[in-house]
Design an enzyme around this catalytic site. Structure first.
Site, PDB file in Angstrom:
ATOM      1  N   ASP A  10       0.884  -1.181   0.000  1.00  0.00           N
ATOM      2  CA  ASP A  10       0.000   0.000   0.000  1.00  0.00           C
ATOM      3  C   ASP A  10       0.915   1.223   0.000  1.00  0.00           C
ATOM      4  O   ASP A  10       0.915   2.036   0.910  1.00  0.00           O
ATOM      5  CB  ASP A  10      -0.940  -0.002   1.205  1.00  0.00           C
ATOM      6  CG  ASP A  10      -0.207   0.011   2.550  1.00  0.00           C
ATOM      7  OD1 ASP A  10      -0.806   0.489   3.540  1.00  0.00           O
ATOM      8  OD2 ASP A  10       0.967  -0.424   2.624  1.00  0.00           O
ATOM      9  N   ASP A  15       6.921   1.143   2.096  1.00  0.00           N
ATOM     10  CA  ASP A  15       6.686   0.154   1.039  1.00  0.00           C
ATOM     11  C   ASP A  15       7.651   0.397  -0.124  1.00  0.00           C
ATOM     12  O   ASP A  15       8.230  -0.544  -0.676  1.00  0.00           O
ATOM     13  CB  ASP A  15       5.261   0.253   0.505  1.00  0.00           C
ATOM     14  CG  ASP A  15       4.191   0.103   1.559  1.00  0.00           C
ATOM     15  OD1 ASP A  15       4.033   1.037   2.371  1.00  0.00           O
ATOM     16  OD2 ASP A  15       3.532  -0.948   1.590  1.00  0.00           O
TER      17      ASP A  15
HETATM   18  O1  RIB Z   1       2.343  -0.168  10.692  1.00  0.00           O
HETATM   19  C1  RIB Z   1       3.216  -0.015   9.602  1.00  0.00           C
HETATM   20  C2  RIB Z   1       2.606  -0.522   8.340  1.00  0.00           C
HETATM   21  O2  RIB Z   1       1.452   0.258   8.011  1.00  0.00           O
HETATM   22  C3  RIB Z   1       3.537  -0.392   7.125  1.00  0.00           C
HETATM   23  O3  RIB Z   1       3.286  -1.424   6.222  1.00  0.00           O
HETATM   24  C4  RIB Z   1       3.152   0.930   6.544  1.00  0.00           C
HETATM   25  O4  RIB Z   1       3.441   1.012   5.157  1.00  0.00           O
HETATM   26  C5  RIB Z   1       1.654   0.929   6.753  1.00  0.00           C
HETATM   27  O5  RIB Z   1       1.089   0.150   5.712  1.00  0.00           O
HETATM   28 CA    CA Z   2       2.847  -0.845   3.906  1.00  0.00          CA
END
Ligand code: RIB
Ligand code: CA
Length: 303
Positions: A10, A15
Site C-alpha cells: 500500500d 513500502d
Molecule cells: O504499521 C506499519 C505498516 O502500516 C507499514 O506497512 C506501513 O506502510 C503501513 O502500511
Molecule cells: Ca505498507
C-alpha cells in the site's frame, strides 16, 4: 538461485523502500507487486508503486491493482504522513486485471517456491485465499509486516496493517501456511539513523537515490521532528528477513487476531507461553540484528 517473491503493498514511503530493495537484491526475484488500499486509496498506492519502480528503471516488473477497501470495514485511518503522492516519473499503466486473480494464477502455476511478502492490510491475500484455498499449500512461506506482540501504532494494541482489516488478517493466520510475522517489536528495533541514511544516498544507483529521498523525509519527520534515534522503515524489515532470516529472533507460537473487540480490534494475540493449547501457526519476530538488516538494505540498493 534467487528466491521468487511477490510483494503486496500500500505504497507509502516504507513500502517503496522495500520494493526497491526487493527489486535490486541479487538473492531475490521480484515476480510482481500487487497493490491494495491502506496507507492511501488504491489509486494512490498503485500510482506510487508504479512511480517507484519506473523511476528506478524496473518498468518490466508487473504492478497489479487489487482491493479498494477492506473486506467488511470502511477504509479509515490513513495518516497524512502516509497518504503521500509520489512525484517520481511514471512510464506506464498498471498491468490490466485484478491482483487477487493474478496472485492465484501466479501461485498455482508456480513450482511451490514463492515467498509471499504482504506489506499492507491483508485484504488481497484474504480474497486470494477465499478464491483458491489451495494457494496455502503452494506458497513456500508468508513473511509479512504487521502486528505486534506488545503495543500498537493505530491503537494501544493494534498495528496499522492488521487494524485496517482485522477480518482479512484473521483468515491469513487461519490458512495453515508457514508465516513469519515481522511486527512492531522488530521494526521498532531497526531504526535507521541519519548517518546510515547518508550511506544509502552515497550508493551509485537510481534506486538508492530514490530511497535516499524517502529516507530524508522519514529522518526529517522522526529524528528531527520527534526526537527518535532513527527512522522506522517498517516494510523494509520484512524484505530483509526473506534474504537473511537469521537476522530475526523469533518464537513459534499460536497467533490469532481480535475482530470483535471495541477497544482491541486488530490486535494480534500472540500466545508466547502456549496458554491457549492451540498449535503454533506463526514464527513471531521478537528482535532483529540491525547490522544484518542494514547490510541487506545496502546489498539491495546497490552496495
Ligand atoms: O504499521 C506499519 C505498516 O502500516 C507499514 O506497512 C506501513 O506502510 C503501513 O502500511
Ligand atoms: Ca505498507
Amino acid at each position: 538461485m534467487p528466491t521468487p517473491i511477490i510483494l503486496d503493498v500500500d505504497t507509502g514511503y516504507d513500502d517503496a523502500v522495500a520494493i526497491l530493495m526487493a527489486a535490486g537484491h541479487p538473492a531475490l526475484h521480484l515476480l510482481g507487486v500487487t497493490t491494495v488500499a491502506g496507507n492511501a486509496s488504491l489509486a494512490v498506492t498503485t500510482d506510487n508503486t508504479l512511480r517507484t519502480l519506473d523511476a528506478a528503471g524496473y518498468t518490466d516488473i508487473p504492478v497489479i491493482a487489487g482491493a479498494h477497501r477492506p473486506l467488511l470495514r470502511e477504509l479509515g485511518g490513513s495518516t497524512d504522513a502516509q497518504n503521500q503522492h509520489f512525484g517520481f516519473p511514471r512510464q506506464r499503466e498498471a498491468t490490466p486485471g485484478y491482483a487477487v486473480d493474478w496472485l492465484v494464477q501466479t501461485i498455482m502455476a508456480s513450482a511451490g517456491d514463492i515467498v509471499l511478502v504482504p506489506l499492507a492490510p491483508l485484504t488481497n491475500i484474504a480474497l486470494a485465499l477465499h478464491k483458491e484455498p489451495r494457494i496455502a499449500r503452494k506458497v513456500k512461506e508468508v513473511v509479512l509486516m504487521g502486528g505486534a506482540v506488545h503495543g500498537g501504532n493505530m491503537s494501544p494494541v493494534a498495528e496499522f496493517n492488521i487494524w485496517i482489516d482485522p477480518e482479512a488478517a484473521r483468515s491469513v493466520w487461519q490458512a495453515g501456511w508457514p508465516i513469519t510475522m515481522v511486527g512492531l517489536d522488530v521494526t521498532g528495533r531497526a531504526l535507521i539513523p541519519p548517518e546510515d541514511a547518508a550511506r544509502v544516498k552515497a550508493l551509485p544507483t537510481a534506486r538508492a537515490a530514490i530511497t535516499g529521498e524517502l529516507l530524508d523525509f522519514c529522518v526529517q519527520r522522526e529524528v528531527l521532528g520527534w526526537g527518535k534515534p532513527g527512522a522506522q522503515i517498517f516494510d523494509a524489515c520484512a524484505v530483509a528477513a526473506v534474504v537473511d532470516p537469521g537476522m530475526l529472533t523469533t518464537k513459534h507460537c499460536f497467533v490469532d487476531v481480535e475482530t470483535t473487540g471495541t477497544l482491541t480490534a486488530g490486535m494480534t494475540v500472540c500466545d508466547l507461553d502456549g496458554q491457549t493449547g492451540h498449535t503454533p501457526n506463526c514464527h513471531v519476530g521478537l528482535d532483529i540484528d540491525y547490522a544484518r538488516f542494514f547490510r541487506v538494505m545496502l546489498e539491495g540498493l546497490g552496495g
